[in-house]
Design a protein around this motif. Sequence first.
Motif, PDB file in Angstrom:
ATOM      1  N   ALA B 183       1.393  -1.077   0.027  1.00 45.42           N
ATOM      2  CA  ALA B 183       0.034  -0.060  -0.053  1.00 45.42           C
ATOM      3  C   ALA B 183       0.999   1.121  -0.148  1.00 45.42           C
ATOM      4  CB  ALA B 183      -0.301  -0.036   1.222  1.00 45.42           C
ATOM      5  N   VAL B 184       2.008   1.703   0.723  1.00 44.06           N
ATOM      6  CA  VAL B 184       2.639   2.618   0.818  1.00 44.06           C
ATOM      7  C   VAL B 184       3.844   2.587  -0.367  1.00 44.06           C
ATOM      8  CG1 VAL B 184       5.025   3.214   2.406  1.00 44.06           C
ATOM      9  CG2 VAL B 184       3.282   2.094   3.024  1.00 44.06           C
ATOM     10  N   MET B 185       3.519   1.488  -1.017  1.00 42.74           N
ATOM     11  CA  MET B 185       4.334   1.920  -2.407  1.00 42.74           C
ATOM     12  C   MET B 185       3.571   2.375  -3.466  1.00 42.74           C
ATOM     13  SD  MET B 185       6.789  -1.828  -2.338  1.00 42.74           S
ATOM     14  CE  MET B 185       7.187  -1.492  -3.724  1.00 42.74           C
ATOM     15  N   GLY B 186       2.333   1.746  -3.128  1.00 39.24           N
ATOM     16  CA  GLY B 186       1.260   3.183  -3.687  1.00 39.24           C
ATOM     17  C   GLY B 186       0.706   4.239  -4.112  1.00 39.24           C
ATOM     18  N   TYR B 187       0.893   4.705  -2.324  1.00 35.40           N
ATOM     19  CA  TYR B 187       0.781   6.031  -1.635  1.00 35.40           C
ATOM     20  C   TYR B 187       2.338   6.229  -2.507  1.00 35.40           C
ATOM     21  CZ  TYR B 187      -2.191   3.810   1.531  1.00 35.40           C
ATOM     22  OH  TYR B 187      -3.194   3.242   2.427  1.00 35.40           O
ATOM     23  N   LEU B 188       3.758   6.049  -2.498  1.00 32.71           N
ATOM     24  CA  LEU B 188       4.569   6.322  -2.908  1.00 32.71           C
ATOM     25  C   LEU B 188       4.499   6.806  -4.525  1.00 32.71           C
ATOM     26  CD1 LEU B 188       7.188   4.753  -0.959  1.00 32.71           C
ATOM     27  CD2 LEU B 188       6.624   7.111  -0.442  1.00 32.71           C
ATOM     28  N   ARG B 189       3.681   6.193  -5.602  1.00 26.57           N
ATOM     29  CA  ARG B 189       3.780   6.642  -6.635  1.00 26.57           C
ATOM     30  C   ARG B 189       2.850   7.554  -7.027  1.00 26.57           C
ATOM     31  NH1 ARG B 189       3.302   0.784  -7.073  1.00 26.57           N
ATOM     32  NH2 ARG B 189       4.539  -0.515  -6.984  1.00 26.57           N
ATOM     33  N   ALA B 193       3.305  10.860  -8.451  1.00 27.66           N
ATOM     34  CA  ALA B 193       2.784  11.767  -9.790  1.00 27.66           C
ATOM     35  C   ALA B 193       2.328  12.615  -9.725  1.00 27.66           C
ATOM     36  CB  ALA B 193       1.797  10.446  -9.866  1.00 27.66           C
ATOM     37  N   SER B 194       2.422  13.443  -8.183  1.00 25.67           N
ATOM     38  CA  SER B 194       1.533  14.695  -7.706  1.00 25.67           C
ATOM     39  C   SER B 194       3.529  15.779  -8.254  1.00 25.67           C
ATOM     40  CB  SER B 194       1.338  14.839  -6.794  1.00 25.67           C
ATOM     41  OG  SER B 194       1.650  14.797  -5.478  1.00 25.67           O
ATOM     42  N   GLY B 195       3.824  15.361  -8.588  1.00 24.30           N
ATOM     43  CA  GLY B 195       5.401  16.333  -8.720  1.00 24.30           C
ATOM     44  C   GLY B 195       6.110  16.148  -7.240  1.00 24.30           C
ATOM     45  N   ARG B 196       5.379  15.260  -6.481  1.00 27.13           N
ATOM     46  CA  ARG B 196       7.240  14.973  -5.111  1.00 27.13           C
ATOM     47  C   ARG B 196       8.555  13.936  -5.652  1.00 27.13           C
ATOM     48  NH1 ARG B 196       4.304  13.939   0.601  1.00 27.13           N
ATOM     49  NH2 ARG B 196       6.174  15.686   1.191  1.00 27.13           N
TER      50      ARG B 196
END
Lengths: 251, 321
Positions: B183-189, B193-196
Amino acid sequence: MAALLAVLYREGKIRFTNLVWMFFDLFYPLLYFLLFGVMMDYTFGSPLAALGVDYTAFFLAGVLGMAGFGIATNTAWGFFFDRDNGIFYEMLTYPMSRAQFLLGKVVFNLLLAVAQAALTVGLGVLLLHVPVKLERLPLLLAAVVGGAAGWFFFFAIFALKIRRNDLFNTVVNVFYFVFLFASSMFYPLEPLPGWFRAAAQLNPLTWHVDVLRFATIGVGDPWRILLEAAAFVVFSLAAFAYAVRTLQRQE
Amino acid sequence: MSQDENALQVEELVKVYPAKAGRGAPVRAVDGMSFAVRRGEIFGLLGPNGAGKTTLLKILTTLLRPTSGRARVLGCDVVAQPLEVRRRISMVIQESAAEMFLTARDNLLTYARFHYLAAAEARRRAAVVMEKFHLTPEADRKVQDLSGGFRRRVQVAKVFMVDTPVVFLDEFSTGMDPILKRAVMGYLREEAASGRTIVLTTQVLSEAEELCDDILIMNQGKEVARGDLYALKLLSRGLYEITMTFDQLPARIEAELARLQPVRVHIEDNTVELALKAEEAEVLERVSALARLGHVLKVEVSGASLEDIFIELLRGPEAKS
């Protein structure tokens, strides 16, 4: 300013949500004063009876000195613990300078020391009728603030330098024993053996307690007190400079 | 690529730890590294223990001063403008760092406070982040009373409280269960994607393989290889991963495997996994030879994984010496 407030918020949250810590910071010296001071006075009388000063009045400055010393060791222990569990290093990546971090810590320490002193002096006057010289309250405030800052910087050096928990605890315990008993906190130095008196007069806690005693009940030679206050300021500045240097070298 | 497009710009960076009094020699933990990381990328720093990854991360997050060279985060120099750098980053350090005496919720709120988030917004975000990290039932428990895995959750959750444009994660998944890790890997993606920009180190190579747009493999303070997964696989052409499952593990399998001199071998139950460096035809011949040792239930031959490439690249200099 925002960084400073954030450090104060963090310190406040930690202290005020841990009742045991709060008890030790605010009430432990007060209970020491009420129990030990009153019992000593009842059992042995006052070493300054000739001056019309009972033991509780004499001991008030000792308790205030002990409180500043104790708050500083607790804060330094917190420092050590933060470093031990890693949050200290994470905090060094937060958007603040290391000076702001240290300043925030010391300001919190001072606020706690002032609150503790107000509580102790207030109850000393109300319950034990200690003849506190109200006109010297500004000097008392300066002595409480200066003392807490000086001791905080002093202990911060050891908290930052020592890496092992057992060693840090040993150092703090030895300091407690040596600084508290080789000082004018519990007894006047004049009747004591020369070698002990000489050692105690080199102890910064003696300088601090003597200033506090002059500020609370007016005992002490003003010139000597001035000299001791100046010596304590030098001690505090040296400790501050070394603590900042040590913090900047933390890697 | 212009410097404005880069989240990180590292030039000839060196960090030497001086020798301890009377013991050992100075250690060159980072030895002349140069690289750039584009904004919005997930960048992986890989290397064995002691490769210099954490030291490099500490320099980039202003925890350490370099001995020489330059490093900039979003154009801000880590030595000359440390405060400007800190305003642009958030960091999960390797150690399990959390405020032990505070509750999980207060950990998040305190972190937000240090990053100048308004109180109401911090509370709103804390509720969302705790839900994401399954921390809501533990919200009011002190971190010192939580298990190591939950402490790590609190620590990683903090970086999702703020919008710093660059996030550094030093082995973020240590102690996390596989479901949360995924799940965290998904959040990181999503964050990328939002520019971070996400910069991470990891020992779990499958994690880097799945997550990173760009990978830098380092060893002994130096760059060993750099590129996306495809580019790294090209560096290791001729490396194949073989998985064979037997109905019963053949008696002579270990001797036969040793003869093949694999890059890597792992035997579990009746399954043998190995990586071989050879021409395609030769690999198939060797697979046939192994298959003749027993009754094979399943065979898979594929291109090398990142783990194989990693081992191959790091073995290279040793083999040559």
